[in-house]
Design a protein around this motif. Structure first.
Motif, PDB file in Angstrom:
ATOM      1  N   SER A 230       0.815  -1.224   0.000  1.00  0.00           N
ATOM      2  CA  SER A 230       0.000   0.000   0.000  1.00  0.00           C
ATOM      3  C   SER A 230       0.848   1.273   0.000  1.00  0.00           C
ATOM      4  CB  SER A 230      -0.948   0.010   1.202  1.00  0.00           C
ATOM      5  OG  SER A 230      -0.200  -0.035   2.409  1.00  0.00           O
ATOM      6  N   ALA A 231       2.146   1.156   0.322  1.00  0.00           N
ATOM      7  CA  ALA A 231       3.048   2.314   0.328  1.00  0.00           C
ATOM      8  C   ALA A 231       3.650   2.563  -1.051  1.00  0.00           C
ATOM      9  CB  ALA A 231       4.160   2.114   1.355  1.00  0.00           C
ATOM     10  N   LEU A 232       3.344   1.673  -2.008  1.00  0.00           N
ATOM     11  CA  LEU A 232       3.905   1.790  -3.346  1.00  0.00           C
ATOM     12  C   LEU A 232       2.910   2.446  -4.297  1.00  0.00           C
ATOM     13  CD1 LEU A 232       5.477  -1.757  -3.781  1.00  0.00           C
ATOM     14  CD2 LEU A 232       6.581   0.334  -2.977  1.00  0.00           C
ATOM     15  N   GLU A 233       3.444   3.250  -5.193  1.00  0.00           N
ATOM     16  CA  GLU A 233       2.643   3.874  -6.242  1.00  0.00           C
ATOM     17  C   GLU A 233       3.224   3.416  -7.580  1.00  0.00           C
ATOM     18  OE1 GLU A 233       2.515   8.297  -8.184  1.00  0.00           O
ATOM     19  OE2 GLU A 233       2.747   8.164  -6.019  1.00  0.00           O
ATOM     20  N   PRO A 234       2.399   2.916  -8.490  1.00  0.00           N
ATOM     21  CA  PRO A 234       2.937   2.521  -9.800  1.00  0.00           C
ATOM     22  C   PRO A 234       3.569   3.723 -10.505  1.00  0.00           C
ATOM     23  CG  PRO A 234       0.696   1.697  -9.515  1.00  0.00           C
ATOM     24  CD  PRO A 234       0.959   2.667  -8.399  1.00  0.00           C
ATOM     25  N   MET A 235       4.772   3.549 -10.996  1.00  0.00           N
ATOM     26  CA  MET A 235       5.474   4.609 -11.713  1.00  0.00           C
ATOM     27  C   MET A 235       5.371   4.373 -13.218  1.00  0.00           C
ATOM     28  SD  MET A 235       9.329   5.809 -10.954  1.00  0.00           S
ATOM     29  CE  MET A 235       9.901   7.417 -11.475  1.00  0.00           C
TER      30      MET A 235
ATOM     31  N   ASP B  62      21.393  11.755  -6.963  1.00  0.00           N
ATOM     32  CA  ASP B  62      20.470  12.719  -7.549  1.00  0.00           C
ATOM     33  C   ASP B  62      20.286  12.336  -9.009  1.00  0.00           C
ATOM     34  OD1 ASP B  62      19.378  15.020  -8.906  1.00  0.00           O
ATOM     35  OD2 ASP B  62      19.988  16.242  -7.199  1.00  0.00           O
ATOM     36  N   PRO B  63      19.046  12.203  -9.487  1.00  0.00           N
ATOM     37  CA  PRO B  63      18.834  11.862 -10.896  1.00  0.00           C
ATOM     38  C   PRO B  63      19.544  12.827 -11.863  1.00  0.00           C
ATOM     39  CG  PRO B  63      16.787  11.643  -9.695  1.00  0.00           C
ATOM     40  CD  PRO B  63      17.778  12.265  -8.751  1.00  0.00           C
ATOM     41  N   ALA B  64      19.716  14.091 -11.473  1.00  0.00           N
ATOM     42  CA  ALA B  64      20.409  15.061 -12.331  1.00  0.00           C
ATOM     43  C   ALA B  64      21.878  14.689 -12.510  1.00  0.00           C
ATOM     44  CB  ALA B  64      20.287  16.469 -11.745  1.00  0.00           C
TER      45      ALA B  64
ATOM     46  N   LEU C 208      11.719  11.562 -13.550  1.00  0.00           N
ATOM     47  CA  LEU C 208      11.834  12.290 -12.288  1.00  0.00           C
ATOM     48  C   LEU C 208      12.259  13.738 -12.501  1.00  0.00           C
ATOM     49  CD1 LEU C 208      13.533   9.503 -10.130  1.00  0.00           C
ATOM     50  CD2 LEU C 208      11.158  10.286  -9.970  1.00  0.00           C
ATOM     51  N   LEU C 209      13.219  13.944 -13.393  1.00  0.00           N
ATOM     52  CA  LEU C 209      13.686  15.306 -13.655  1.00  0.00           C
ATOM     53  C   LEU C 209      12.612  16.145 -14.335  1.00  0.00           C
ATOM     54  CD1 LEU C 209      17.340  14.491 -14.740  1.00  0.00           C
ATOM     55  CD2 LEU C 209      16.589  15.559 -12.588  1.00  0.00           C
TER      56      LEU C 209
END
Length: 150
Positions: free
Chosen positions: A75-80, A121-123, A143-144
């Motif tokens: 329940s803590a997961l969100e589909p990306m 960091d994704p950047a 994400l960016l």
């Protein structure tokens, strides 16, 4: 956003496909957890291959528990998204990944086949050749893009 994203225009039907589930752990500072398996040189999101009858989310939760000692509720997961690209450590294979995201705070412990873990960091990671194609081509740009819109 639950859709198909593809990092390689089209891969030949003969290419083997590896199916995995992974979790993108995001910290408040925007960094993401990536891990490196023993004997490999690529950093990837924690996760792995499903076992018989497991849903993608069940697989991700089990793998993260085995690899990092982290217990997380589905329940803590969100589909990306569902992503397709080339596999990082298996030459000649395509990767089909069900990626979930969460901002649950965790204290990962490197164990099982995992040799190292890092928050990146994704950047920075988007330009790091050691990051897996899934991260560099698909997850980090997503994400960016969100970051630039907020």
């Amino acid at each position: 956003m639950w859709g198909m994203h593809s990092g390689c225009a089209a891969y030949p039907g003969r290419m083997g496909v590896i199916t995995v589930s992974a979790i993108c752990f995001e910290r408040a500072d925007g960094t993401v957890l990536t891990v490196r398996k023993r004997g490999t040189d690529r950093w990837m999101l924690p996760g792995g291959k499903p076992e018989g009858g497991e849903s993608a989310a069940e697989c991700a939760v089990r793998e993260v528990h085995e690899e990092l000692g982290v217990e997380i509720a589905i329940s803590a997961l969100e589909p990306m998204g569902e992503f397709e690209t080339v596999a990082a450590n298996e030459a000649g294979f395509a990767l089909r990944a069900s990626v979930f995201r969460t901002r649950v705070e965790i204290a990962p412990r490197v164990q099982a086949e995992i040799e190292a873990a890092r928050w990146i960091d994704p950047a920075v990671g988007i330009d790091d050749e050691a990051e897996a194609p899934l991260n560099r081509e698909l997850v980090f740009p997503l994400l960016l893009g969100e970051r630039s819109r907020s």
